[in-house]
Design an enzyme around this catalytic site. Structure first.
Site, PDB file in Angstrom:
ATOM      1  N   HIS A  60       3.025  -2.789   4.341  1.00 26.81           N
ATOM      2  CA  HIS A  60       2.648  -4.161   4.025  1.00 26.81           C
ATOM      3  C   HIS A  60       1.139  -4.222   3.834  1.00 26.81           C
ATOM      4  O   HIS A  60       0.385  -3.763   4.682  1.00 26.81           O
ATOM      5  CB  HIS A  60       3.086  -5.077   5.171  1.00 26.81           C
ATOM      6  CG  HIS A  60       2.769  -6.524   4.949  1.00 26.81           C
ATOM      7  ND1 HIS A  60       3.166  -7.200   3.820  1.00 26.81           N
ATOM      8  CD2 HIS A  60       2.101  -7.421   5.718  1.00 26.81           C
ATOM      9  CE1 HIS A  60       2.756  -8.450   3.902  1.00 26.81           C
ATOM     10  NE2 HIS A  60       2.097  -8.607   5.035  1.00 26.81           N
ATOM     11  N   TRP A  61       0.690  -4.751   2.706  1.00 30.48           N
ATOM     12  CA  TRP A  61      -0.739  -4.858   2.440  1.00 30.48           C
ATOM     13  C   TRP A  61      -1.330  -5.982   3.288  1.00 30.48           C
ATOM     14  O   TRP A  61      -0.849  -7.111   3.273  1.00 30.48           O
ATOM     15  CB  TRP A  61      -1.009  -5.131   0.967  1.00 30.48           C
ATOM     16  CG  TRP A  61      -2.472  -5.287   0.672  1.00 30.48           C
ATOM     17  CD1 TRP A  61      -3.191  -6.440   0.667  1.00 30.48           C
ATOM     18  CD2 TRP A  61      -3.397  -4.238   0.374  1.00 30.48           C
ATOM     19  NE1 TRP A  61      -4.502  -6.183   0.380  1.00 30.48           N
ATOM     20  CE2 TRP A  61      -4.667  -4.834   0.196  1.00 30.48           C
ATOM     21  CE3 TRP A  61      -3.276  -2.850   0.232  1.00 30.48           C
ATOM     22  CZ2 TRP A  61      -5.805  -4.093  -0.114  1.00 30.48           C
ATOM     23  CZ3 TRP A  61      -4.416  -2.114  -0.078  1.00 30.48           C
ATOM     24  CH2 TRP A  61      -5.647  -2.729  -0.248  1.00 30.48           C
ATOM     25  N   MET A  62      -2.380  -5.655   4.032  1.00 27.65           N
ATOM     26  CA  MET A  62      -3.041  -6.637   4.891  1.00 27.65           C
ATOM     27  C   MET A  62      -4.409  -6.962   4.316  1.00 27.65           C
ATOM     28  O   MET A  62      -5.260  -6.081   4.188  1.00 27.65           O
ATOM     29  CB  MET A  62      -3.192  -6.101   6.314  1.00 27.65           C
ATOM     30  CG  MET A  62      -1.894  -5.615   6.959  1.00 27.65           C
ATOM     31  SD  MET A  62      -0.727  -6.938   7.288  1.00 27.65           S
ATOM     32  CE  MET A  62      -1.553  -7.845   8.580  1.00 27.65           C
ATOM     33  N   GLY A 120      -8.024  -8.076   4.547  1.00 32.55           N
ATOM     34  CA  GLY A 120      -8.939  -8.047   5.679  1.00 32.55           C
ATOM     35  C   GLY A 120     -10.240  -7.373   5.312  1.00 32.55           C
ATOM     36  O   GLY A 120     -10.586  -7.230   4.136  1.00 32.55           O
ATOM     37  N   PHE A 144       0.868  -1.174   0.000  1.00 32.05           N
ATOM     38  CA  PHE A 144       0.000   0.000   0.000  1.00 32.05           C
ATOM     39  C   PHE A 144       0.907   1.226   0.000  1.00 32.05           C
ATOM     40  O   PHE A 144       1.695   1.431   0.926  1.00 32.05           O
ATOM     41  CB  PHE A 144      -0.912   0.014   1.226  1.00 32.05           C
ATOM     42  CG  PHE A 144      -1.770   1.248   1.331  1.00 32.05           C
ATOM     43  CD1 PHE A 144      -2.873   1.404   0.508  1.00 32.05           C
ATOM     44  CD2 PHE A 144      -1.478   2.243   2.250  1.00 32.05           C
ATOM     45  CE1 PHE A 144      -3.672   2.538   0.595  1.00 32.05           C
ATOM     46  CE2 PHE A 144      -2.269   3.391   2.344  1.00 32.05           C
ATOM     47  CZ  PHE A 144      -3.372   3.527   1.519  1.00 32.05           C
ATOM     48  N   ASP A 172     -12.068  10.214  13.655  1.00 30.89           N
ATOM     49  CA  ASP A 172     -13.002   9.606  12.701  1.00 30.89           C
ATOM     50  C   ASP A 172     -13.034   8.095  12.948  1.00 30.89           C
ATOM     51  O   ASP A 172     -12.630   7.306  12.093  1.00 30.89           O
ATOM     52  CB  ASP A 172     -12.596   9.907  11.259  1.00 30.89           C
ATOM     53  CG  ASP A 172     -13.654   9.461  10.251  1.00 30.89           C
ATOM     54  OD1 ASP A 172     -14.787   9.139  10.677  1.00 30.89           O
ATOM     55  OD2 ASP A 172     -13.352   9.420   9.057  1.00 30.89           O
TER      56      ASP A 172
END
Length: 263
Positions: free
Chosen positions: A72-74, A76, A35, A162
């Site tokens: 790191h792309w997670m 989910g 990402f 938010d």
């Protein structure tokens, strides 16, 4: 996009990740997935180190001065509204609010504590006349003005601002993260607690939720949560109105009316 391809190499497949700013991208190569974000705050590194967002892999500067971060792309999903009443949400928010490294970094970045009187001034001077003329908005401003002196709070923490359920990421490996920190401030923890409890937790379960978080519900905290939730709703209503997103604005007006009747 061309700059990113030059930075990573032609073998990476880069695509926009969506979002309002257009500054986020997904990069994929041979099963690897990153990402990427342009010009993220240095705050991201501390959030990563604290385990609050997915791991920061690297930071690189482009020739034009832009800074690219790679996480790191997670894989989910976002939390459901019902899952916001989970003990893990309370514990992660407690960790965030008690984090000295997060607070120190925001101070180093020049953030000063957000004062309620500043919030009220922004509302009084920033609303367009057609929003101010809405009866429930007039009622909300009256509530904020009348109760300003009742919400003094010495506790100042890092607030996300938010904590909507779609900013909570549950990974396939059962990790929980709170993402999208662009609006973070230093302020009263009631800024986060109020919008979360009013939005997702039945009133009769507030004591239980707050016990997991590490606080007791008293009249002072309840007033602070209500005040900050009203102020956030008013500012959100103006934001949607300015962008002619009238359906979302009207939904928030209904929430505001229900909140002001809430006791």
């Amino acid at each position: 996009m061309n700059q990113l391809e030059h930075l990573l190499g032609q073998e990476w497949d880069i695509s926009p990740a969506g979002g309002a700013t257009g500054e986020a991208f997904i990069a994929e190569k041979e099963g690897q997935k990153l990402f990427l974000k342009r010009n993220s705050s240095p705050f991201l590194a501390v959030l990563s180190a604290e385990g609050i967002v997915p791991k920061l892999m690297w930071t690189k500067r482009l020739e034009n001065g832009d800074v690219i971060t790679a996480q790191h792309w997670m894989e989910g999903r976002e939390l459901s509204q019902q899952e916001m009443n989970n003990i893990r949400v309370a514990k992660l928010l407690q960790k965030i609010h008690q984090s000295d490294p997060l607070l120190s970094m925001l101070k180093r970045l020049g953030k000063s504590p957000l004062r309620p009187e500043s919030i009220l001034t922004d509302i009084e001077t920033g609303l367009s006349s057609d929003v101010t003329d809405i009866p429930i908005i007039k009622q909300a401003i009256h509530f904020l003005q009348n109760n300003l002196l009742l919400i003094e709070c010495d506790e100042k923490v890092v607030c996300h601002c938010d904590v909507n359920h779609n900013n909570w990421l549950m990974t396939e490996t059962d990790g929980l993260f709170l993402i999208d920190w662009d609006g973070a401030v230093i302020g009263d923890p009631a800024i986060d607690l109020g919008i979360l409890l009013y939005s997702y937790v039945p009133r009769e379960e507030w004591n239980q939720w707050l016990a997991r978080y590490g606080k007791k519900l008293d009249a002072g905290l309840e007033m602070r949560m209500k005040w900050h939730t009203v102020s956030q709703l008013v500012l959100s209503i103006q934001w949607h109105h300015r962008r002619k997103r009238y359906e979302e604005r009207n939904e928030l007006l209904q929430k505001l009316e229900a909140l002001l009747m809430f006791s």
